[in-house]
Design a protein around this motif. Structure first.
Motif, short mmCIF file in Angstrom:
data_model
loop_
_atom_site.label_atom_id
_atom_site.label_comp_id
_atom_site.label_asym_id
_atom_site.label_seq_id
_atom_site.Cartn_x
_atom_site.Cartn_y
_atom_site.Cartn_z
N VAL A 350 0.83 -1.21 0.00
CA VAL A 350 0.00 0.00 0.00
C VAL A 350 0.86 1.26 0.00
CG1 VAL A 350 -0.31 0.35 2.50
CG2 VAL A 350 -2.18 0.86 0.92
N SER A 351 2.05 1.19 0.61
CA SER A 351 2.94 2.35 0.62
C SER A 351 3.45 2.64 -0.79
CB SER A 351 4.11 2.12 1.58
OG SER A 351 3.67 1.98 2.90
N ILE A 352 3.88 1.60 -1.50
CA ILE A 352 4.37 1.80 -2.87
C ILE A 352 3.24 2.28 -3.78
CG2 ILE A 352 5.30 0.63 -4.90
CD1 ILE A 352 6.86 -1.18 -2.98
N ASP A 353 2.05 1.68 -3.63
CA ASP A 353 0.93 2.05 -4.50
C ASP A 353 0.43 3.46 -4.24
OD1 ASP A 353 0.86 -0.28 -5.94
OD2 ASP A 353 -0.65 -1.25 -4.69
N LEU A 354 0.40 3.89 -2.98
CA LEU A 354 -0.21 5.20 -2.66
C LEU A 354 0.79 6.35 -2.67
CD1 LEU A 354 -2.83 4.37 0.14
CD2 LEU A 354 -3.19 4.74 -2.31
N ILE A 355 2.03 6.12 -2.24
CA ILE A 355 2.98 7.25 -2.18
C ILE A 355 4.26 6.98 -2.95
CG2 ILE A 355 2.06 8.07 0.02
CD1 ILE A 355 4.54 6.85 1.37
N GLY A 356 4.37 5.81 -3.59
CA GLY A 356 5.54 5.54 -4.41
C GLY A 356 6.81 5.34 -3.62
N LEU A 357 6.74 4.98 -2.35
CA LEU A 357 7.90 4.75 -1.50
C LEU A 357 7.67 3.52 -0.63
CD1 LEU A 357 8.59 8.39 -0.22
CD2 LEU A 357 9.90 7.17 -1.98
N LYS A 387 1.54 14.23 0.91
CA LYS A 387 1.80 14.98 -0.32
C LYS A 387 2.37 14.08 -1.41
CE LYS A 387 6.54 16.63 0.61
NZ LYS A 387 7.11 16.01 -0.62
N GLU A 388 3.05 12.99 -1.00
CA GLU A 388 3.59 12.07 -1.99
C GLU A 388 2.49 11.39 -2.80
OE1 GLU A 388 6.62 12.20 1.39
OE2 GLU A 388 4.43 12.08 1.20
N PHE A 389 1.31 11.23 -2.19
CA PHE A 389 0.18 10.68 -2.94
C PHE A 389 -0.16 11.59 -4.12
CE2 PHE A 389 -4.36 10.81 -3.85
CZ PHE A 389 -4.64 9.47 -4.14
N THR A 390 -0.22 12.89 -3.84
CA THR A 390 -0.48 13.86 -4.91
C THR A 390 0.57 13.76 -6.00
OG1 THR A 390 -1.59 15.41 -3.40
CG2 THR A 390 -0.65 16.33 -5.43
N GLU A 391 1.83 13.63 -5.63
CA GLU A 391 2.92 13.59 -6.61
C GLU A 391 2.81 12.37 -7.52
OE1 GLU A 391 6.22 13.69 -3.99
OE2 GLU A 391 6.07 15.84 -3.60
N VAL A 392 2.43 11.23 -6.94
CA VAL A 392 2.29 10.01 -7.75
C VAL A 392 1.21 10.19 -8.80
CG1 VAL A 392 1.48 7.61 -7.67
CG2 VAL A 392 3.18 8.41 -6.02
N TRP A 393 0.07 10.77 -8.42
CA TRP A 393 -1.04 10.89 -9.36
C TRP A 393 -0.87 12.06 -10.32
CZ3 TRP A 393 -4.37 7.33 -10.71
CH2 TRP A 393 -4.43 6.19 -9.90
N VAL A 394 -0.15 13.08 -9.91
CA VAL A 394 0.18 14.15 -10.86
C VAL A 394 1.07 13.57 -11.96
CG1 VAL A 394 1.44 16.30 -11.17
CG2 VAL A 394 -0.11 16.05 -9.25
N SER A 395 2.01 12.73 -11.58
CA SER A 395 2.89 12.09 -12.55
C SER A 395 2.09 11.25 -13.54
CB SER A 395 3.93 11.22 -11.83
OG SER A 395 4.76 10.55 -12.75
N ILE A 655 7.87 -2.47 -10.12
CA ILE A 655 7.66 -1.09 -9.69
C ILE A 655 7.98 -0.15 -10.85
CG2 ILE A 655 8.36 0.69 -8.04
CD1 ILE A 655 9.03 -1.60 -6.09
N LYS A 656 7.16 0.86 -11.02
CA LYS A 656 7.30 1.83 -12.10
C LYS A 656 8.64 2.56 -12.01
CE LYS A 656 4.53 5.45 -14.19
NZ LYS A 656 3.50 6.46 -13.89
N ALA A 657 9.15 3.01 -13.16
CA ALA A 657 10.50 3.58 -13.24
C ALA A 657 10.73 4.71 -12.24
CB ALA A 657 10.75 4.08 -14.66
#
Length: 805
Positions: A350-357, A387-395, A655-657
């Motif tokens: 869930v951490s990788i999926d939601l915040i990319g970390l 805020k990392e959630f926002t960054e993942v979906w903005v990407s 995991i995505k690039a």
């Protein structure tokens, strides 16, 4: 037979019947019959639905009774008109009866053979106008037809006026080259297409005998088709189910077009289908049967199960509608879902999926020590607020919107566009509002950054294609040159939709790098066949009033609304794909009838919820993450070992690039330095698709040159493995971070340091076997620091680290 033997036989039959499934519903298709003219007929199909979920074709096993035989007659499974009037057909099987109302009109009249309604379907059924035959761009053997009949008027001319006296013989219709080649009496590259005594040949001969008439201008046209049954669950190899296809016309009449429809299957291993629409089960699996008639394509789901498969449903308590609908599909397939994942697996996933970390050591400790039964829910809510959630979906959105600088789009424009998108996602602006703002935007590309959507792509046809692909998940590009061969979209649909974007104006702003996007109020799209101006029309919808209006606003208000059935489904499917690595429709931007959803009920429910949530992406994501379906283990059981698309287990996903690079930097305690960004920025924060690194390119970062989801490469490659082992990224970051030296300075023992490495990379502690295998690296008399670095390096190169699971 002796008395004892008779008793044994009777008791055996009774025992067999006691364990047999009962017929719970008898279905007859169509549910009502309407026959018009003496040429008309209708075939019936009877399907039984049983208590064990299986279906059977009971057409031949049913008893049929016509209430009044003066109106209709029966020949096998077909009903024919006799006299005008109304009656009923009673169909009975295994104690259940269904009444089929039947109406006959114009029974004394005949209907002349129509080129568009009769001849063109024969040509398509015979495969004459496919891309491998006369439907090719240059035709074949000097004869050209429009692909799948998108230009019937042109086809009529080519058949009747080209090479006069050869293709068509009005004096002796049977001697027409058009007929003789089709039935194989003269050499034909395409071979024999049908028999001389077939109904297909009869239609063509009658049309020629009538003088090859042109259809009247007010000729009725096919508006839709349906195929029955829409779903079947077949018990064992060789089980069959008839299909029936019914067309509805603009004059309100219907016709049985089963014999004229072209049938295909999406999975020949599981299910095959004959040219006349008889489905046959093969190996265990699922297939969608497609029927194409005229410009329409329709599909139905068929499941093939092993004969007599024993299945015991296991008790399950669904968390939400997702679990209920996934569970219902698994029950049909006789699959048992995998067990729930462990807390460690859930936390990392869930951490990788939601915040990319990956979770930090402290986060891991806190979560594992938390005894609250709702700790998974609390973790989901916590990560959704980061805020990392926002960054993942903005990407992700930046990929979909193709944010990339070029000769016509400045880096400043892309940066401002990206920042606008950040504000939208961070402030949880409803997706429908955001999309309307993009599509209806006017102004400068600096002052109104969302106008860059029309600057990144200036070709009005490609803009229409991008809008359909990004916001509705449809690839309509095929329809630019001809009717889509695998979907409902015609060439008319394509150009009518493109008409909404024909009046986009552009001019240079005060800053030479800025463009002003505005509504010119004039400009049209010409149809390449008719040369007429296209009338703006919604895909699958009406032609709205656009007079005096900005056409983009009109289409934007429709597109991002509940009136558009494709919008919510598209984004629900895209969001789902992020959490499973596979969409309910896969690929996510290739939605078409011939590529149906694996679980249509689930996709409908997600779309409905998304609409009810006012297009709040976070709420839908929360539903997905809360479900047991998402939280299942990737470990498969015996029943779901081969399942790849029904979500009986979670998927192992590379995991995505961007996230991969961010995670490597995260666990090594290092910072990246990307062009135009401050030191320490994350890879998911790169605004410009033209900005990349060797690592990101190697791991498949999207170049954002097209709207296609296929740009993101998720497949593991040898280059990726070699770069991790021998490249600069991992080795340099390990040395720069100095984590081994820091942990040794903090007083941790080598086994404790190894345990720390496992937790920050894999979110789990090492097993005793793993500790034992690594012990020689830091044994007495060795270079302990080097040995620990080797252990860290090995974890960073492990498959378990590179994948989310």
């Amino acid at each position: 037979m002796s008395r004892n033997m008779l008793l044994i036989t009777v008791f055996s039959m009774l025992a067999s019947q006691a364990g047999a499934a009962e017929l719970v519903e008898l279905k007859v298709f169509p549910a009502e019959i309407s026959l018009t003219t003496k040429r008309d007929f209708q075939s019936l199909v009877v399907e039984g639905v049983y208590s064990d979920g299986l279906t059977r074709d009971l057409t031949e096993k049913s008893e049929w009774k016509i209430a009044d035989e003066k109106f209709i007659s029966r020949d096998g499974t077909k009903i024919f008109p006799k006299a005008d009037g109304e009656t009923q057909i009673s169909v009975t099987a295994e104690g259940k009866t269904v009444q089929i109302p039947t109406k006959v009109t114009k029974s004394a009249e005949d209907r002349p053979v129509s080129f568009k309604l009769d001849v063109m379907p024969v040509i398509t059924k015979a495969g004459c106008n496919t891309g491998s035959c006369h439907g090719a761009a240059r035709g074949k053997d000097g004869f050209n037809l429009s692909l799948f009949g998108y230009d019937p008027d042109g086809d009529h001319f080519r058949i009747t006026r080209e090479q006069p006296g050869r293709r068509i013989d009005l004096a002796v219709p049977e001697a027409s080259l058009f007929i003789e080649k089709s039935i194989g009496t003269v050499p034909h590259t395409g071979g024999k297409r049908f028999d001389a005594d077939s109904k297909l040949c009869e239609v063509l001969v009658e049309w020629i005998a009538n003088g090859t008439p042109v259809d009247p201008a007010d000729q009725a046209h096919c508006t839709s088709i349906v195929m029955y049954p829409k779903q079947a669950v077949l018990d064992g190899t060789g089980e069959q189910q008839r299909m029936v296809v019914i067309a509805t016309y603009s004059d309100g009449t219907t016709r049985d077009v089963t014999s004229l429809a072209a049938f295909t299957t999406s999975n020949e291993t599981a299910v095959t289908v004959s040219p006349d629409g008889v489905v046959t089960a093969g190996e265990r699996g699922e297939s969608f049967i497609m029927a194409r008639f005229d410009i329409h394509t329709i599909g139905g789901q068929v499941l093939s199960l092993p004969k007599g498969l024993q299945y015991e449903e296991r008790p399950s308590e669904p968390v939400n509608y997702i679990d209920e609908l996934v569970g219902a599909k698994l029950k049909k397939l006789r699959l048992h879902p995998s067990e729930l994942c462990t807390d460690e697996e859930f936390l990392r996933r869930v951490s990788i999926d939601l915040i990319g970390l990956t979770p930090t050591f402290e986060e891991y400790q806190a979560f594992l020590q938390d005894s609250d039964a709702d700790k998974r829910t609390k973790k989901i809510d916590e990560l959704l607020a980061r805020k990392e959630f926002t960054e993942v979906w903005v990407s992700k959105w930046a990929e979909w919107l193709m944010m990339r600088s070029s000769n016509q789009v400045s880096q400043k424009s892309v940066f401002l566009y990206y920042q606008w998108l950040v504000d939208q996602i961070a402030n949880n602006v409803p997706i429908d509002k955001m999309v309307r703002d993009i599509l209806s935007s006017s102004g400068g590309t600096f002052k109104t950054p969302q106008t860059n959507f029309y600057e990144i792509e200036r070709d009005q046809l490609k803009v229409a294609e991008n809008v359909a692909q990004i916001f509705m998940g449809m690839r309509i590009q095929c329809a630019q040159c001809h009717n889509h061969p695998f979907d409902r979209w015609t060439q008319n649909d394509y150009y009518d939709f493109a008409g909404f974007f024909a009046q986009v104006g552009r001019k240079r702003g005060e800053d030479y790098r800025e463009q002003i996007i505005y509504n010119r109020g004039s400009g049209e799209v010409k149809h390449p066949v008719t040369q007429a101006n296209s009338v703006p029309k919604f895909l699958g919808g009406i032609a709205p009033d656009v007079k005096g209006k900005d056409r983009r606003e009109v289409v934007a208000n429709w597109l991002a609304s509940p009136e558009n059935p494709f919008f919510a489904k598209n984004f629900a499917n895209r969001i789902w794909h992020h959490f499973y690595g596979i969409g309910i429709v896969e690929e996510i931007d290739d939605v078409r009838i011939s590529n149906p959803p694996s679980n249509p009920e689930l996709l409908d429910a997600l779309a409905t919820k998304f609409t009810e949530y006012n297009y709040d992406m976070r709420k839908l994501i929360r539903d997905i993450c809360m479900s047991k379906t998402y939280q299942r283990s990737t470990r498969r059981n015996e029943s779901n070992a081969t399942d790849e698309k029904n979500f009986a287990h979670q998927t192992i996903r590379r995991i995505k690039a961007e996230s991969m690079l961010d995670i490597v930097s995260h666990v090594t305690g290092t910072k990246d330095d990307f062009a135009k960004l401050p030191v320490g920025a994350r890879a998911v924060q790169i605004a410009d698709g033209a900005t990349s690194t060797y690592f990101l390119t190697t791991f498949g970062r999207a170049t954002r040159e097209t709207a296609c989801s296929c740009e993101v490469k998720m497949e593991p490659t040898l280059s990726q493995a070699l770069h991790l082992m021998n490249g600069d990224t991992v080795n340099t970051k390990m040395k720069q971070g100095g984590l081994v030296k820091k942990l040794m300075t903090d007083g941790l023992t080598p086994p404790q340091i190894v345990e720390r490495f496992y937790i920050i990379t894999l979110s789990r502690k090492p097993t005793p076997q793993e500790l034992e295998a690594l012990a020689p690296l830091y044994a007495e008399g060795t270079n302990v620091e080097q040995g620990l670095e080797d252990a860290f390096w090995a974890l960073l190169n492990s498959r378990e680290f590179l994948f989310n699971h």
